[in-house]
Scaffold this active site. Structure first.
Site, PDB file in Angstrom:
ATOM      1  CB  VAL A  31     -79.626 -23.526  17.959  1.00 20.10           C
ATOM      2  CG1 VAL A  31     -80.458 -23.211  19.194  1.00 20.10           C
ATOM      3  CG2 VAL A  31     -78.221 -23.972  18.354  1.00 20.10           C
TER       4      VAL A  31
ATOM      5  NE  ARG B  41     -62.933  -9.629  21.096  1.00 21.41           N
ATOM      6  CZ  ARG B  41     -62.741 -10.887  20.731  1.00 21.41           C
ATOM      7  NH1 ARG B  41     -63.064 -11.871  21.549  1.00 21.41           N
ATOM      8  NH2 ARG B  41     -62.235 -11.182  19.539  1.00 21.41           N
TER       9      ARG B  41
ATOM     10  CG  ASP C  77     -61.079 -19.720  26.239  1.00 22.74           C
ATOM     11  OD1 ASP C  77     -61.287 -18.692  25.578  1.00 22.74           O
ATOM     12  OD2 ASP C  77     -59.942 -20.042  26.636  1.00 22.74           O
TER      13      ASP C  77
ATOM     14  CB  SER D 115     -68.333 -17.100  24.954  1.00 24.03           C
ATOM     15  OG  SER D 115     -67.676 -16.200  24.092  1.00 24.03           O
TER      16      SER D 115
ATOM     17  CB  ILE E 132     -61.080 -18.022  13.370  1.00 20.68           C
ATOM     18  CG1 ILE E 132     -60.400 -16.867  14.126  1.00 20.68           C
ATOM     19  CG2 ILE E 132     -62.306 -17.563  12.617  1.00 20.68           C
ATOM     20  CD1 ILE E 132     -59.720 -15.855  13.197  1.00 20.68           C
TER      21      ILE E 132
ATOM     22  CG  ASP F 161     -58.537 -20.710  21.434  1.00 23.02           C
ATOM     23  OD1 ASP F 161     -59.686 -21.045  21.115  1.00 23.02           O
ATOM     24  OD2 ASP F 161     -58.280 -19.597  21.933  1.00 23.02           O
TER      25      ASP F 161
ATOM     26  NE  ARG G  23     -58.115 -14.153  22.058  1.00 20.67           N
ATOM     27  CZ  ARG G  23     -58.655 -12.943  22.097  1.00 20.67           C
ATOM     28  NH1 ARG G  23     -58.058 -11.990  22.755  1.00 20.67           N
ATOM     29  NH2 ARG G  23     -59.772 -12.684  21.475  1.00 20.67           N
TER      30      ARG G  23
ATOM     31  CB  ALA H 120     -45.005 -21.585   5.396  1.00 20.60           C
TER      32      ALA H 120
ATOM     33  CG  HIS I  54     -41.967 -17.628  -3.423  1.00 23.12           C
ATOM     34  ND1 HIS I  54     -42.254 -18.222  -4.630  1.00 23.12           N
ATOM     35  CD2 HIS I  54     -42.416 -18.474  -2.471  1.00 23.12           C
ATOM     36  CE1 HIS I  54     -42.850 -19.368  -4.395  1.00 23.12           C
ATOM     37  NE2 HIS I  54     -42.970 -19.550  -3.095  1.00 23.12           N
TER      38      HIS I  54
ATOM     39  CG  HIS J 154     -60.465  -8.156  11.961  1.00 24.19           C
ATOM     40  ND1 HIS J 154     -59.398  -7.379  12.373  1.00 24.19           N
ATOM     41  CD2 HIS J 154     -61.113  -8.548  13.097  1.00 24.19           C
ATOM     42  CE1 HIS J 154     -59.422  -7.284  13.701  1.00 24.19           C
ATOM     43  NE2 HIS J 154     -60.437  -7.983  14.158  1.00 24.19           N
TER      44      HIS J 154
HETATM   45  O1  F6P Z   1     -60.507 -14.920  18.919  1.00 17.66           O
HETATM   46  C1  F6P Z   1     -60.615 -14.590  17.575  1.00 17.66           C
HETATM   47  C2  F6P Z   1     -59.686 -13.474  17.215  1.00 17.66           C
HETATM   48  O2  F6P Z   1     -59.836 -13.209  15.828  1.00 17.66           O
HETATM   49  C3  F6P Z   1     -58.202 -13.699  17.570  1.00 17.66           C
HETATM   50  O3  F6P Z   1     -57.561 -14.528  16.641  1.00 17.66           O
HETATM   51  C4  F6P Z   1     -57.693 -12.283  17.580  1.00 17.66           C
HETATM   52  O4  F6P Z   1     -56.536 -12.171  18.380  1.00 17.66           O
HETATM   53  C5  F6P Z   1     -58.852 -11.516  18.161  1.00 17.66           C
HETATM   54  O5  F6P Z   1     -60.010 -12.296  17.924  1.00 17.66           O
HETATM   55  C6  F6P Z   1     -59.064 -10.144  17.597  1.00 17.66           C
HETATM   56  O6  F6P Z   1     -60.100  -9.565  18.286  1.00 17.66           O
HETATM   57  P1  F6P Z   1     -60.880  -8.276  17.810  1.00 17.66           P
HETATM   58  O7  F6P Z   1     -61.693  -8.630  16.597  1.00 17.66           O
HETATM   59  O8  F6P Z   1     -61.749  -7.924  18.980  1.00 17.66           O
HETATM   60  O9  F6P Z   1     -59.862  -7.249  17.475  1.00 17.66           O
END
Ligand code: F6P
Length: 319
Positions: free
Chosen positions: A23, A72, A103, A105, A126, A129, A171, A186, A215, A249
């Site tokens: 950008v 957020r 979405d 945002s 990530i 969705d 999510r 898997a 496994h 994370h």
């Molecule tokens: O939207 C990205 C995400 O990593 C989701 O997969 C997960 O549910 C959420 O954010 C976790 O949010 P936070 O980092 O605020 O705990």
């Protein structure tokens, strides 16, 4: 337009830095002044602007996270916060805003558009969705992070003859679980979009055991079910030892994949082109490997269709 600003919002995603860089550089290429806003809408409301030059985005293309930081924002969900956010942009004579995020945002961006601020959204999450785009920035890297982690889990799972339930993010969307589940081979993949068949999972585990498998990996999307409860139920019904790993994370960190960097570079540039063409309320999208401009409302219209074909294939390959 003369001046634009860019922010990242919601959960960070690998590749956001490459999008910011794109950008800034594309904006400067077209003779615009570009500002970065720190900490998403929080920073916008509280006036955290940084003038960006070419050097400001040097050496970030390969880094995970977002150099602008993100948040957020609760304040941005209130009419007062939305008014203050628009006022900050007007006060600095910024003509348009580019929002990199999910979405939620984009909904924040739409409240600015309703106040007359031209906006473009770049899908960065990530979770993959967002309706309208085949890919969001960060998804490919997150999936690769899961695959790398599972290959390590496999070593210990095999050594102990254990069944591992791996819980991944997303999510209420099963795309990370589905893509990484297929990539890891898997045994079962649980996603929120499809009701799980526990009898089938048990039968598969037993068949694998009879074939001499040492496994099993069960990929569980966080929105599908509790990996802990399922692990306990499978242990009870099969007698196999189960363990649960919640990747958390780790999935969001690390250097972006080449695919994410290229996607982010293309989408960042496209967003600037859209604004230069005088359009607003748009989002960038990747459709059949082409970068397009779509109406922003597509993102929160109908729910993104689930890739049932890939899900069925995963089941067929894990007989
Ligand atoms: O939207 C990205 C995400 O990593 C989701 O997969 C997960 O549910 C959420 O954010 C976790 O949010 P936070 O980092 O605020 O705990």
């Amino acid at each position: 337009i003369k001046r634009i600003a860019v922010l990242t919002s919601g959960g960070d995603a690998p590749g956001m830095n490459a999008a910011i860089r794109s950008v800034v550089r594309k904006g400067i290429y077209h003779g615009l002044e570009v500002f970065g806003i720190r900490k998403g809408y929080e920073g916008l409301i509280h006036g955290e602007f940084i003038a960006m030059n070419l050097g400001a985005v040097a050496d970030i293309i390969h880094r995970g996270g977002t150099m602008l930081m993100t948040a957020r924002s609760q304040e941005m969900t209130t009419p007062e916060g939305q008014k203050n956010a628009a006022a900050q942009l007007r006060y600095r004579e910024i003509d348009a805003l580019i929002v990199i995020g999910g979405d939620g945002s984009f909904r924040g961006a739409q409240t600015l558009s309703a106040q007359g601020i031209p906006i473009v959204g770049i899908p960065g999450t990530i979770d993959n969705d967002i309706t309208g785009t085949d890919l969001t920035i960060g998804f490919d890297t997150a999936v690769n992070n899961v695959v790398q982690a599972v290959s390590k889990i496999r070593d210990t799972a095999t050594s102990h003859d254990r069944t591992f339930l791996v819980e991944v993010m997303g999510r209420d969307c099963g795309n990370i679980a589905l893509q990484s589940g297929v990539a890891c081979g898997a045994e079962s993949i649980l996603v929120p979009e499809i009701q799980p068949d526990i009898d089938d999972i048990v039968a598969k585990l037993e068949r694998g055991h009879q074939r001499g498998k040492h496994h099993s990996i069960i990929m569980v999307a966080e929105g599908a079910t509790s990996a802990w409860n399922l692990g306990e139920e499978l242990r009870r019904r099969t007698g196999f030892e189960t363990r649960v790993t919640i990747l958390g994370h780790i999935q969001r960190g690390g250097n972006p994949s080449a695919l994410d960097v290229v996607l982010a570079s293309q989408m960042g540039a496209k967003a600037v082109e859209i604004l230069c063409a005088g359009e607003t309320d748009r989002m960038t999208a990747c459709v059949n490997q082409e970068i397009l401009s779509l109406p922003l409302e597509v993102a929160y219209g109908e729910r993104r269709p689930f890739n049932k074909g890939l899900y069925d294939l995963a089941n067929q390959l894990a007989i």
